[in-house]
Design a protein around this motif. Structure first.
Motif, PDB file in Angstrom:
ATOM      1  N   ALA A 182      69.251  67.173  29.615  1.00 19.95           N
ATOM      2  CA  ALA A 182      69.001  67.910  28.257  1.00 19.95           C
ATOM      3  C   ALA A 182      67.719  68.146  28.163  1.00 19.95           C
ATOM      4  O   ALA A 182      67.040  69.128  27.464  1.00 19.95           O
ATOM      5  N   ALA A 183      66.852  67.389  28.396  1.00 16.14           N
ATOM      6  CA  ALA A 183      65.201  67.465  28.465  1.00 16.14           C
ATOM      7  C   ALA A 183      64.611  68.643  29.279  1.00 16.14           C
ATOM      8  O   ALA A 183      64.016  69.704  28.819  1.00 16.14           O
ATOM      9  N   ASP A 197      59.443  66.925  27.339  1.00 17.60           N
ATOM     10  CA  ASP A 197      59.288  65.799  28.261  1.00 17.60           C
ATOM     11  C   ASP A 197      60.525  64.728  27.832  1.00 17.60           C
ATOM     12  O   ASP A 197      61.029  64.664  26.956  1.00 17.60           O
ATOM     13  N   PHE A 198      60.324  63.746  29.105  1.00 18.03           N
ATOM     14  CA  PHE A 198      61.410  62.600  29.030  1.00 18.03           C
ATOM     15  C   PHE A 198      60.888  61.362  29.490  1.00 18.03           C
ATOM     16  O   PHE A 198      60.072  61.374  30.377  1.00 18.03           O
ATOM     17  N   VAL A 199      61.394  60.377  29.025  1.00 13.64           N
ATOM     18  CA  VAL A 199      61.046  59.119  29.599  1.00 13.64           C
ATOM     19  C   VAL A 199      62.292  58.382  30.239  1.00 13.64           C
ATOM     20  O   VAL A 199      63.043  58.438  29.418  1.00 13.64           O
ATOM     21  N   GLN A 200      62.330  57.514  31.296  1.00 16.00           N
ATOM     22  CA  GLN A 200      63.224  57.014  31.693  1.00 16.00           C
ATOM     23  C   GLN A 200      63.342  55.494  31.242  1.00 16.00           C
ATOM     24  O   GLN A 200      62.184  54.855  31.677  1.00 16.00           O
ATOM     25  N   VAL A 201      64.329  54.591  30.875  1.00 12.81           N
ATOM     26  CA  VAL A 201      64.187  53.297  30.617  1.00 12.81           C
ATOM     27  C   VAL A 201      65.584  52.816  31.254  1.00 12.81           C
ATOM     28  O   VAL A 201      66.350  52.535  30.702  1.00 12.81           O
ATOM     29  N   PRO A 202      65.577  52.559  32.633  1.00 15.32           N
ATOM     30  CA  PRO A 202      66.660  52.283  33.006  1.00 15.32           C
ATOM     31  C   PRO A 202      67.174  50.923  33.058  1.00 15.32           C
ATOM     32  O   PRO A 202      66.150  50.104  33.214  1.00 15.32           O
ATOM     33  N   THR A 203      68.453  50.757  32.802  1.00 17.97           N
ATOM     34  CA  THR A 203      68.906  49.222  32.525  1.00 17.97           C
ATOM     35  C   THR A 203      69.879  48.781  33.598  1.00 17.97           C
ATOM     36  O   THR A 203      70.492  47.641  33.354  1.00 17.97           O
ATOM     37  N   THR A 204      70.217  49.682  34.768  1.00 16.06           N
ATOM     38  CA  THR A 204      70.996  48.903  35.720  1.00 16.06           C
ATOM     39  C   THR A 204      70.009  49.186  36.993  1.00 16.06           C
ATOM     40  O   THR A 204      69.125  49.899  36.912  1.00 16.06           O
ATOM     41  N   THR A 227      68.277  65.542  37.818  1.00 10.06           N
ATOM     42  CA  THR A 227      69.058  65.462  36.653  1.00 10.06           C
ATOM     43  C   THR A 227      70.356  66.310  36.927  1.00 10.06           C
ATOM     44  O   THR A 227      70.167  67.347  37.686  1.00 10.06           O
ATOM     45  N   ALA A 228      71.432  65.998  36.116  1.00 10.93           N
ATOM     46  CA  ALA A 228      72.736  66.825  36.158  1.00 10.93           C
ATOM     47  C   ALA A 228      73.712  66.341  35.320  1.00 10.93           C
ATOM     48  O   ALA A 228      73.850  65.219  34.973  1.00 10.93           O
ATOM     49  N   ILE A 229      74.875  67.186  35.238  1.00 13.17           N
ATOM     50  CA  ILE A 229      76.041  66.745  34.864  1.00 13.17           C
ATOM     51  C   ILE A 229      77.199  67.221  35.775  1.00 13.17           C
ATOM     52  O   ILE A 229      76.600  68.004  36.621  1.00 13.17           O
ATOM     53  N   ASN A 230      78.249  66.742  35.465  1.00 11.52           N
ATOM     54  CA  ASN A 230      79.310  67.017  36.346  1.00 11.52           C
ATOM     55  C   ASN A 230      79.989  68.156  36.068  1.00 11.52           C
ATOM     56  O   ASN A 230      80.160  68.696  34.777  1.00 11.52           O
ATOM     57  N   HIS A 231      80.720  69.013  36.869  1.00  4.29           N
ATOM     58  CA  HIS A 231      81.747  69.905  36.686  1.00  4.29           C
ATOM     59  C   HIS A 231      82.933  69.560  36.894  1.00  4.29           C
ATOM     60  O   HIS A 231      83.129  68.711  38.006  1.00  4.29           O
TER      61      HIS A 231
END
Lengths: 333, 333
Positions: free
Chosen positions: A76-77, A85-92, A105-109
């Motif tokens: 999206a960013a 801009d974007f920031v990652q706050v990963p929780t896994t 970055t990506a989405i699925n098709h």
């Protein structure tokens, strides 16, 4: 701030309070949880809110969640008003050691995973291992798959450390987790810095992934976690490396033992080699229809290569359930 | 090769024959024509074909058509498997002198034009002015709006040449068209080369666009062609520049005369200034809700600035239909 329905009640309030001290306006966008929602339809909910609230190019997207949220918020960013801009706050753990670093970055098709995407680097990645306390049980080993992968492909010293730490890591020891997150980010960032756009070197990060993607695609995404498929895929890739006369027997055995010690599967589903091959060919790393594999000449010394069908099929027979683990009378499909 | 239903019967067969001599596989994707189809739904038809035919990262997308096709094919190339190469073959004057150069790609969102996109440079742009023979009559003046804009903002010598060439350009003289396409590409590429991502200088290319976008948004996209709205918007921006005491009266008059000579509108729809302002604020060039304008200190000397409401409202009253061109008894809305 973009998060999902599972993570939001756990960590969104604290992050929103923190962001509100720095930002003029903070909006929270809560998406449904899961890989099935890594789609254009869900992505568009982000754009709907950004446009409805008139966020301009100076907005900052913050991804709070696992790899799916990071991939979607990052994409999206990448494309909102041609890039913000974007920031990652990963929780896994998987997101902390792998997907949050490197700018993919990506989405699925419907026809394939991560087929629509962009390279877009986060301005910052904040990995707090305290968030791992709330992970579902299967997620921690799945994240460790990428941790041990970094050892296998890049740094035997790191592999030694991780192998010794595995019991502590599985017990969620904060010091061991911090060592693993820091070590894996260092290795991955080093590879990406040399080859952001996957011209060559970055491909080594796909160790285990050609086999792993075939397993995920064949079972339907979500049956095995990505890290589980990659764990098994690394055992298969090590077996193939050994059959080509590259990886010594004891090092291939060590790959299998470490993967097993990380509580990951070491045997693939019982499909024919032909079916595996067909599942591999839609992998986007394929060039002109022929799959390439990341193999090992030695531990820490990866090599990308096409292979002949004969050793590949031997590996696929030896490292999948049909070889010896299936009940008598069961038939392959 | 990505084209639309209007252009395909005219130029697709020749281009396919040419591409077939160089490429292993050529697929033609024909999309519906028009700005209304510059959507995710239409874009996804490109991905469907690429994935169905198993095109990998080494494919090349060729955009044959106007700005909509170029923007969509370019954005598809920007995000298909995180980026593949593309070539622009623009078949409208607007696309030849403007949108095919500079790497801006996008689709529309229901809430705004070009809101989802990427910067992705074509490997090559092939502009053949012979294709302009089949343009609908309004399209040629609409393309000339960007041609004269390049003169207004960057090069008075080029403006002199274009002004003298206007009758020949409107008569589709090939030599004059070639001069205009080459000259405009040179100017635009020069600006973009200094500021690809719109950090500053590139904004001057938006001369006339803040007003123009308001007209397009207010009327509904497609009522006025983009170039028609920009033509009128440049007259408005020149008027505003004059009211600020920057642009001399005779140069503001020259802007209006050149736009009129290019057969473009010089008077905006009769809305209140407040409505114009509200339509401007969703413009993505806006930062924090306040619109900026590209104005002229002199011809060839642009300056980006916010302005007070007072002179802006004077311009909006003086350069729109309500000022003097509306029938007695008509009321504003």
């Amino acid at each position: 701030m973009i998060t999902n329905e599972t993570v939001a009640p756990l960590y969104a309030p604290a992050l929103v309070r923190s962001l509100a001290r720095a930002a003029a306006v903070v909006e929270t966008i809560t998406l449904p949880d899961g890989e099935a929602h890594k789609s254009w339809t869900t992505l568009n909910r982000i754009f709907d809110v950004l446009l409805d609230k008139r966020f301009d190019r100076r907005c900052l997207l913050v991804a709070l969640g696992g790899g799916v949220i990071g991939d979607m918020a990052g994409f999206a960013a990448a494309v909102y008003q041609r890039g913000v801009d974007f920031v990652q706050v990963p929780t896994t753990l998987l997101a902390q050691v792998d997907s949050s670093v490197g700018g993919k970055t990506a989405i699925n098709h419907p026809a394939g995973k991560n087929m629509i995407g962009a390279f877009h680097q986060p301005r910052l990645v904040i990995a707090d291992v305290a968030t791992l306390a709330t992970l579902p049980p299967r997620e921690l080993p799945a994240g460790l798959a990428e941790v041990v992968k970094h050892g296998f492909i890049a740094d035997v010293g790191y592999l030694d450390q991780v192998e010794a730490d595995l019991p502590a890591l599985l017990a969620q020891d904060a010091a061991a987790l911090t060592r693993a997150v820091a070590g894996s980010c260092r290795i991955k960032a080093g590879v990406v810095a040399q080859d952001e756009r996957e011209g060559g070197l970055r491909a080594i990060l796909n160790f285990g992934h050609t086999f792993g993607h075939a397993i995920e695609a064949g079972l339907g995404y979500g049956q095995w976690l990505h890290g589980e498929a990659v764990g098994c895929g690394m055992v298969m890739a090590a077996d193939l490396s050994r059959r080509l006369g590259w990886l010594p027997d004891d090092e291939a055995a060590r790959v299998r033992d470490v993967v097993r010690a990380a509580r990951l599967p070491v045997t693939g589903p019982g499909w024919t080699p032909e079916r595996y091959l067909s599942l591999m060919e839609v992998d986007k790393k394929a060039e002109q229809g022929t799959p390439k594999f990341v193999l090992l000449e030695r531990l820490g010394r990866p090599r990308v290569s096409r292979v002949d069908e004969a050793p590949l099929f031997e590996t696929l027979r030896a490292t999948t359930e049909q070889a010896d683990a299936r009940p008598a009378g069961a038939t392959g499909q």
